[in-house]
Design an enzyme around this catalytic site. Structure first.
Site, PDB file in Angstrom:
ATOM      1  N   SER A  13      20.385 123.521  68.424  1.00 47.04           N
ATOM      2  CA  SER A  13      20.006 123.695  67.016  1.00 47.04           C
ATOM      3  C   SER A  13      18.594 123.765  66.934  1.00 47.04           C
ATOM      4  O   SER A  13      17.838 124.547  67.553  1.00 47.04           O
ATOM      5  CB  SER A  13      20.637 122.589  66.152  1.00 47.04           C
ATOM      6  OG  SER A  13      20.582 122.819  64.825  1.00 47.04           O
TER       7      SER A  13
ATOM      8  N   ASP B 270      30.648 127.463  63.256  1.00 51.04           N
ATOM      9  CA  ASP B 270      29.596 126.454  62.917  1.00 51.04           C
ATOM     10  C   ASP B 270      29.627 126.646  61.566  1.00 51.04           C
ATOM     11  O   ASP B 270      29.395 127.632  60.890  1.00 51.04           O
ATOM     12  CB  ASP B 270      28.332 127.231  63.845  1.00 51.04           C
ATOM     13  CG  ASP B 270      27.204 125.963  63.699  1.00 51.04           C
ATOM     14  OD1 ASP B 270      27.003 125.475  62.612  1.00 51.04           O
ATOM     15  OD2 ASP B 270      26.740 125.942  64.806  1.00 51.04           O
TER      16      ASP B 270
ATOM     17  N   HIS C 103      29.379 123.017  64.828  1.00 57.09           N
ATOM     18  CA  HIS C 103      27.833 122.931  65.170  1.00 57.09           C
ATOM     19  C   HIS C 103      27.707 121.425  66.173  1.00 57.09           C
ATOM     20  O   HIS C 103      26.739 121.053  66.469  1.00 57.09           O
ATOM     21  CB  HIS C 103      26.816 122.575  64.019  1.00 57.09           C
ATOM     22  CG  HIS C 103      25.608 122.656  64.393  1.00 57.09           C
ATOM     23  ND1 HIS C 103      25.091 123.751  64.785  1.00 57.09           N
ATOM     24  CD2 HIS C 103      24.683 121.914  64.082  1.00 57.09           C
ATOM     25  CE1 HIS C 103      23.762 123.549  64.841  1.00 57.09           C
ATOM     26  NE2 HIS C 103      23.368 122.426  64.334  1.00 57.09           N
TER      27      HIS C 103
HETATM   28  N1  LIG Z   1      23.200 117.094  57.468  1.00 57.81           N
HETATM   29  C1  LIG Z   1      23.549 116.990  58.840  1.00 57.81           C
HETATM   30  C2  LIG Z   1      22.758 117.870  59.622  1.00 57.81           C
HETATM   31  C3  LIG Z   1      22.202 117.470  61.039  1.00 57.81           C
HETATM   32  C4  LIG Z   1      22.886 117.814  62.445  1.00 57.81           C
HETATM   33  O1  LIG Z   1      23.949 118.666  62.216  1.00 57.81           O
HETATM   34  N2  LIG Z   1      22.284 117.730  63.268  1.00 57.81           N
HETATM   35  C5  LIG Z   1      22.596 118.152  64.413  1.00 57.81           C
HETATM   36  C6  LIG Z   1      21.600 119.069  64.917  1.00 57.81           C
HETATM   37  S1  LIG Z   1      21.092 120.216  63.857  1.00 57.81           S
HETATM   38  C7  LIG Z   1      22.935 117.019  65.510  1.00 57.81           C
HETATM   39  O2  LIG Z   1      22.882 117.113  66.669  1.00 57.81           O
HETATM   40  N3  LIG Z   1      22.965 115.850  64.907  1.00 57.81           N
HETATM   41  C8  LIG Z   1      23.170 114.692  65.625  1.00 57.81           C
HETATM   42  C9  LIG Z   1      24.859 114.379  66.302  1.00 57.81           C
HETATM   43  O3  LIG Z   1      25.576 115.100  66.252  1.00 57.81           O
HETATM   44  O4  LIG Z   1      24.734 113.516  66.989  1.00 57.81           O
HETATM   45  C10 LIG Z   1      23.377 115.450  59.481  1.00 57.81           C
HETATM   46  O5  LIG Z   1      22.667 114.754  58.713  1.00 57.81           O
HETATM   47  O6  LIG Z   1      24.156 115.021  60.227  1.00 57.81           O
END
Ligand SMILES: N[C@@H](CCC(=O)N[C@@H](CS)C(=O)NCC(=O)O)C(=O)O
Length: 277
Positions: free
Chosen positions: A148, A224, A256
Protein backbone atom coordinates in the site's frame (compact mmCIF):
# COMPACT_ATOMS: atom_id res chain seq x y z
CA UNK A 1 25.57 4.65 15.42
CA UNK A 2 24.10 3.39 18.67
CA UNK A 3 20.97 1.32 19.02
CA UNK A 4 19.35 -0.79 21.70
CA UNK A 5 17.74 -4.19 21.51
CA UNK A 6 14.05 -4.25 22.37
CA UNK A 7 13.56 -7.97 21.78
CA UNK A 8 15.06 -10.94 19.95
CA UNK A 9 13.15 -14.15 19.25
CA UNK A 10 14.17 -17.32 17.45
CA UNK A 11 12.07 -17.72 14.30
CA UNK A 12 12.45 -20.43 11.63
CA UNK A 13 16.01 -21.02 12.81
CA UNK A 14 16.92 -17.34 12.50
CA UNK A 15 16.41 -14.31 14.75
CA UNK A 16 13.55 -11.82 14.65
CA UNK A 17 14.86 -8.72 16.38
CA UNK A 18 13.30 -5.38 17.26
CA UNK A 19 15.63 -2.45 17.87
CA UNK A 20 15.40 1.20 18.82
CA UNK A 21 17.68 4.15 18.13
CA UNK A 22 17.82 7.92 18.22
CA UNK A 23 17.41 9.07 14.61
CA UNK A 24 19.14 12.18 13.35
CA UNK A 25 16.90 12.22 10.26
CA UNK A 26 13.64 12.41 12.21
CA UNK A 27 14.93 13.83 15.50
CA UNK A 28 12.97 11.11 17.30
CA UNK A 29 13.42 7.64 18.70
CA UNK A 30 12.73 5.18 15.88
CA UNK A 31 11.94 1.48 16.20
CA UNK A 32 12.74 -1.03 13.44
CA UNK A 33 12.81 -4.79 13.04
CA UNK A 34 15.39 -7.05 11.39
CA UNK A 35 14.91 -10.72 10.57
CA UNK A 36 18.20 -12.60 10.13
CA UNK A 37 17.86 -16.01 8.46
CA UNK A 38 19.94 -18.98 9.62
CA UNK A 39 22.34 -18.36 6.71
CA UNK A 40 23.44 -15.12 8.39
CA UNK A 41 25.37 -17.21 10.93
CA UNK A 42 27.84 -18.07 8.17
CA UNK A 43 28.28 -14.73 6.39
CA UNK A 44 26.59 -11.72 4.87
CA UNK A 45 23.15 -12.28 3.37
CA UNK A 46 21.04 -10.34 0.84
CA UNK A 47 18.53 -7.85 2.24
CA UNK A 48 14.86 -7.22 1.47
CA UNK A 49 13.46 -3.93 2.74
CA UNK A 50 9.75 -4.15 3.55
CA UNK A 51 7.91 -0.82 3.77
CA UNK A 52 4.52 -0.85 5.46
CA UNK A 53 1.29 0.98 4.82
CA UNK A 54 -0.97 3.52 6.51
CA UNK A 55 -1.51 3.07 10.26
CA UNK A 56 1.34 0.53 10.48
CA UNK A 57 4.47 0.42 12.63
CA UNK A 58 7.50 -1.87 12.21
CA UNK A 59 5.30 -4.55 13.74
CA UNK A 60 2.40 -5.22 11.35
CA UNK A 61 4.32 -6.98 8.61
CA UNK A 62 6.70 -8.57 11.09
CA UNK A 63 3.83 -10.35 12.85
CA UNK A 64 1.24 -10.70 10.05
CA UNK A 65 2.97 -11.20 6.69
CA UNK A 66 4.38 -14.64 7.44
CA UNK A 67 7.60 -13.65 5.70
CA UNK A 68 10.15 -15.20 8.08
CA UNK A 69 9.59 -18.78 6.93
CA UNK A 70 10.46 -17.87 3.34
CA UNK A 71 13.27 -15.49 4.27
CA UNK A 72 14.81 -18.38 6.22
CA UNK A 73 14.39 -20.77 3.29
CA UNK A 74 15.88 -18.37 0.73
CA UNK A 75 18.59 -17.03 3.06
CA UNK A 76 17.54 -13.40 2.86
CA UNK A 77 17.27 -10.82 5.67
CA UNK A 78 14.18 -8.66 6.13
CA UNK A 79 14.12 -5.11 7.43
CA UNK A 80 10.89 -3.54 8.64
CA UNK A 81 11.17 0.22 9.30
CA UNK A 82 8.43 2.23 10.98
CA UNK A 83 6.18 4.33 8.72
CA UNK A 84 6.74 7.74 10.37
CA UNK A 85 8.32 9.54 13.28
CA UNK A 86 6.26 9.34 16.46
CA UNK A 87 6.02 10.94 19.87
CA UNK A 88 4.45 13.76 21.79
CA UNK A 89 6.49 16.56 20.26
CA UNK A 90 5.85 15.33 16.72
CA UNK A 91 3.16 16.86 14.51
CA UNK A 92 0.09 14.73 13.90
CA UNK A 93 -3.39 14.87 12.41
CA UNK A 94 -6.69 13.36 13.48
CA UNK A 95 -6.97 11.51 10.17
CA UNK A 96 -5.42 8.03 10.02
CA UNK A 97 -3.85 8.83 6.65
CA UNK A 98 -1.82 11.92 7.59
CA UNK A 99 0.91 12.44 10.16
CA UNK A 100 2.04 9.71 12.52
CA UNK A 101 1.69 6.32 10.82
CA UNK A 102 1.50 7.99 7.41
CA UNK A 103 4.93 9.36 6.50
CA UNK A 104 4.51 8.49 2.79
CA UNK A 105 8.30 7.99 2.41
CA UNK A 106 8.97 11.65 1.57
CA UNK A 107 11.07 14.38 3.22
CA UNK A 108 8.55 17.04 4.25
CA UNK A 109 9.41 20.63 3.39
CA UNK A 110 6.32 22.25 4.93
CA UNK A 111 5.27 23.26 8.42
CA UNK A 112 4.48 21.67 10.80
CA UNK A 113 5.85 18.44 9.29
CA UNK A 114 9.34 19.43 8.08
CA UNK A 115 11.27 19.06 11.37
CA UNK A 116 10.53 15.34 11.82
CA UNK A 117 8.85 13.84 8.74
CA UNK A 118 11.98 12.82 6.78
CA UNK A 119 11.15 9.22 5.98
CA UNK A 120 12.82 9.19 2.54
CA UNK A 121 16.13 10.13 4.09
CA UNK A 122 15.57 7.81 7.03
CA UNK A 123 14.80 4.75 4.93
CA UNK A 124 17.36 5.33 2.16
CA UNK A 125 20.28 6.76 4.15
CA UNK A 126 20.22 6.67 7.91
CA UNK A 127 18.72 3.25 8.58
CA UNK A 128 20.89 1.56 5.88
CA UNK A 129 24.04 2.99 7.51
CA UNK A 130 22.92 1.63 10.86
CA UNK A 131 21.96 -1.85 9.71
CA UNK A 132 24.91 -2.39 7.36
CA UNK A 133 27.37 -1.46 10.11
CA UNK A 134 25.77 -3.70 12.72
CA UNK A 135 24.29 -6.79 11.03
CA UNK A 136 25.77 -9.38 8.61
CA UNK A 137 24.07 -7.90 5.54
CA UNK A 138 25.34 -7.66 1.96
CA UNK A 139 25.14 -4.01 0.90
CA UNK A 140 25.52 -5.04 -2.74
CA UNK A 141 22.40 -7.25 -2.64
CA UNK A 142 19.44 -5.08 -1.66
CA UNK A 143 15.85 -5.42 -2.81
CA UNK A 144 12.77 -3.48 -1.74
CA UNK A 145 9.08 -4.25 -1.41
CA UNK A 146 6.09 -2.92 0.49
CA UNK A 147 2.35 -2.84 0.94
CA UNK A 148 0.00 0.00 0.00
CA UNK A 149 1.75 3.25 1.11
CA UNK A 150 4.81 1.03 1.49
CA UNK A 151 4.39 -0.26 -2.06
CA UNK A 152 4.44 3.36 -3.18
CA UNK A 153 7.63 3.85 -1.16
CA UNK A 154 9.25 0.71 -2.59
CA UNK A 155 8.48 1.57 -6.21
CA UNK A 156 9.49 5.23 -5.99
CA UNK A 157 12.71 4.45 -4.11
CA UNK A 158 13.67 1.63 -6.50
CA UNK A 159 13.00 3.70 -9.62
CA UNK A 160 14.99 6.62 -8.14
CA UNK A 161 17.96 4.47 -7.02
CA UNK A 162 17.93 1.38 -9.27
CA UNK A 163 21.70 0.93 -8.95
CA UNK A 164 21.22 0.29 -5.25
CA UNK A 165 17.90 -1.61 -5.18
CA UNK A 166 18.53 -4.52 -7.50
CA UNK A 167 15.03 -5.98 -7.21
CA UNK A 168 11.61 -4.47 -6.56
CA UNK A 169 8.07 -5.66 -5.96
CA UNK A 170 4.91 -4.31 -4.37
CA UNK A 171 1.66 -5.48 -2.79
CA UNK A 172 -1.34 -3.27 -3.63
CA UNK A 173 0.78 -0.12 -3.97
CA UNK A 174 -0.59 3.41 -3.87
CA UNK A 175 0.23 3.69 -7.54
CA UNK A 176 -0.61 7.24 -8.60
CA UNK A 177 -0.71 9.40 -5.45
CA UNK A 178 -0.70 12.78 -7.20
CA UNK A 179 -4.07 11.82 -8.69
CA UNK A 180 -5.59 10.20 -5.57
CA UNK A 181 -6.98 11.17 -2.19
CA UNK A 182 -4.25 8.85 -0.88
CA UNK A 183 -1.59 11.28 -2.06
CA UNK A 184 -2.91 14.74 -2.89
CA UNK A 185 -3.76 15.58 0.71
CA UNK A 186 -0.46 14.22 2.04
CA UNK A 187 1.74 15.72 -0.70
CA UNK A 188 0.08 19.12 -0.20
CA UNK A 189 0.73 18.88 3.54
CA UNK A 190 4.30 17.55 3.34
CA UNK A 191 5.58 19.00 0.05
CA UNK A 192 3.34 22.03 -0.56
CA UNK A 193 2.30 23.04 -4.07
CA UNK A 194 5.56 21.95 -5.73
CA UNK A 195 4.14 19.53 -8.27
CA UNK A 196 7.59 18.56 -9.54
CA UNK A 197 8.26 17.21 -6.04
CA UNK A 198 4.95 15.35 -6.12
CA UNK A 199 5.85 13.74 -9.43
CA UNK A 200 9.21 12.56 -8.15
CA UNK A 201 7.21 10.57 -5.56
CA UNK A 202 4.59 9.16 -7.93
CA UNK A 203 5.18 5.59 -9.17
CA UNK A 204 3.06 6.02 -12.30
CA UNK A 205 4.92 9.19 -13.31
CA UNK A 206 8.32 7.64 -12.58
CA UNK A 207 7.34 4.50 -14.47
CA UNK A 208 6.37 6.56 -17.52
CA UNK A 209 9.50 8.72 -17.34
CA UNK A 210 12.22 6.23 -16.37
CA UNK A 211 10.89 2.78 -15.50
CA UNK A 212 13.09 0.25 -13.75
CA UNK A 213 16.06 -1.53 -15.35
CA UNK A 214 15.03 -4.97 -14.04
CA UNK A 215 11.70 -6.74 -13.92
CA UNK A 216 8.97 -5.47 -11.58
CA UNK A 217 6.46 -7.65 -9.70
CA UNK A 218 3.14 -6.14 -8.60
CA UNK A 219 0.34 -8.06 -6.87
CA UNK A 220 -3.02 -6.38 -6.47
CA UNK A 221 -6.17 -7.86 -4.94
CA UNK A 222 -9.03 -7.66 -7.43
CA UNK A 223 -11.50 -7.19 -4.52
CA UNK A 224 -9.37 -4.60 -2.72
CA UNK A 225 -11.69 -2.14 -0.95
CA UNK A 226 -9.27 0.72 -1.78
CA UNK A 227 -8.93 0.22 -5.56
CA UNK A 228 -10.25 3.75 -6.26
CA UNK A 229 -7.49 5.21 -4.08
CA UNK A 230 -4.67 2.89 -5.11
CA UNK A 231 -5.19 3.41 -8.86
CA UNK A 232 -3.49 0.26 -10.14
CA UNK A 233 -4.71 0.97 -13.68
CA UNK A 234 -2.51 4.08 -13.87
CA UNK A 235 0.58 2.04 -13.05
CA UNK A 236 -0.38 -0.84 -15.34
CA UNK A 237 -0.93 1.66 -18.17
CA UNK A 238 2.41 3.33 -17.45
CA UNK A 239 4.16 -0.07 -17.48
CA UNK A 240 2.65 -0.83 -20.88
CA UNK A 241 3.60 2.60 -22.28
CA UNK A 242 7.14 2.18 -20.96
CA UNK A 243 7.35 -1.46 -22.19
CA UNK A 244 8.44 -2.21 -18.61
CA UNK A 245 9.36 -5.87 -18.15
CA UNK A 246 7.62 -7.47 -15.21
CA UNK A 247 4.41 -8.98 -13.93
CA UNK A 248 1.28 -7.13 -12.84
CA UNK A 249 -1.06 -9.68 -11.28
CA UNK A 250 -4.70 -9.01 -10.38
CA UNK A 251 -5.46 -11.61 -7.71
CA UNK A 252 -9.08 -12.73 -7.85
CA UNK A 253 -11.08 -12.28 -4.64
CA UNK A 254 -8.31 -10.79 -2.50
CA UNK A 255 -8.81 -7.61 -0.46
CA UNK A 256 -6.27 -5.13 0.96
CA UNK A 257 -5.52 -6.96 4.19
CA UNK A 258 -2.54 -8.93 5.41
CA UNK A 259 -4.43 -12.12 4.44
CA UNK A 260 -3.66 -10.99 0.88
CA UNK A 261 -0.02 -10.14 1.68
CA UNK A 262 0.64 -13.44 3.50
CA UNK A 263 -0.81 -15.39 0.56
CA UNK A 264 1.72 -14.01 -1.92
CA UNK A 265 4.69 -13.18 0.30
CA UNK A 266 6.52 -16.41 -0.62
CA UNK A 267 6.35 -15.47 -4.32
CA UNK A 268 7.79 -12.04 -3.54
CA UNK A 269 10.64 -13.31 -1.39
CA UNK A 270 11.53 -15.88 -4.05
CA UNK A 271 11.39 -13.12 -6.69
CA UNK A 272 13.90 -11.03 -4.74
CA UNK A 273 16.12 -13.98 -3.75
CA UNK A 274 16.45 -15.04 -7.40
CA UNK A 275 17.52 -11.53 -8.41
CA UNK A 276 19.81 -10.84 -5.46
CA UNK A 277 21.59 -14.16 -5.85
N1 LIG B 1 -8.98 2.77 7.52
C1 LIG B 1 -8.16 1.62 7.52
C2 LIG B 1 -7.09 1.83 6.45
C3 LIG B 1 -5.75 1.49 6.82
C4 LIG B 1 -5.24 0.25 6.16
O1 LIG B 1 -5.94 -0.56 5.54
N2 LIG B 1 -3.97 0.12 6.31
C5 LIG B 1 -3.28 -0.97 5.69
C6 LIG B 1 -2.18 -0.38 4.86
S1 LIG B 1 -2.82 0.88 3.78
C7 LIG B 1 -2.67 -1.84 6.76
O2 LIG B 1 -1.68 -2.51 6.51
N3 LIG B 1 -3.24 -1.81 7.97
C8 LIG B 1 -2.68 -2.46 9.10
C9 LIG B 1 -2.89 -3.95 9.19
O3 LIG B 1 -3.70 -4.50 8.44
O4 LIG B 1 -2.18 -4.57 10.01
C10 LIG B 1 -7.60 1.41 8.90
O5 LIG B 1 -7.44 2.35 9.67
O6 LIG B 1 -7.33 0.23 9.23
Amino acid sequence: MKFETVSENRSFGGIQGVYRHQSEATGTTMTFAVYLPPAAEHGKVPVLWYLSGLTCTHENAMTKAGAQEWAAEYGIALIFPDTSPRGEGVADDEAYDLGQGAGFYVDATQKPWAPHFRMWHYVTHELPELVFSNFPLDREAQGITGHSMGGHGALTIAMTMPERYRSVSAFAPIANPSDSDWGRKQFTAYLGDDHAAWESHDASVLMRERGYPGEVLIDQGASDQFLDLLKPASLAQAMIERRQPGEFRMQKGYDHSYFFVQTFVADHIRWHAERLG
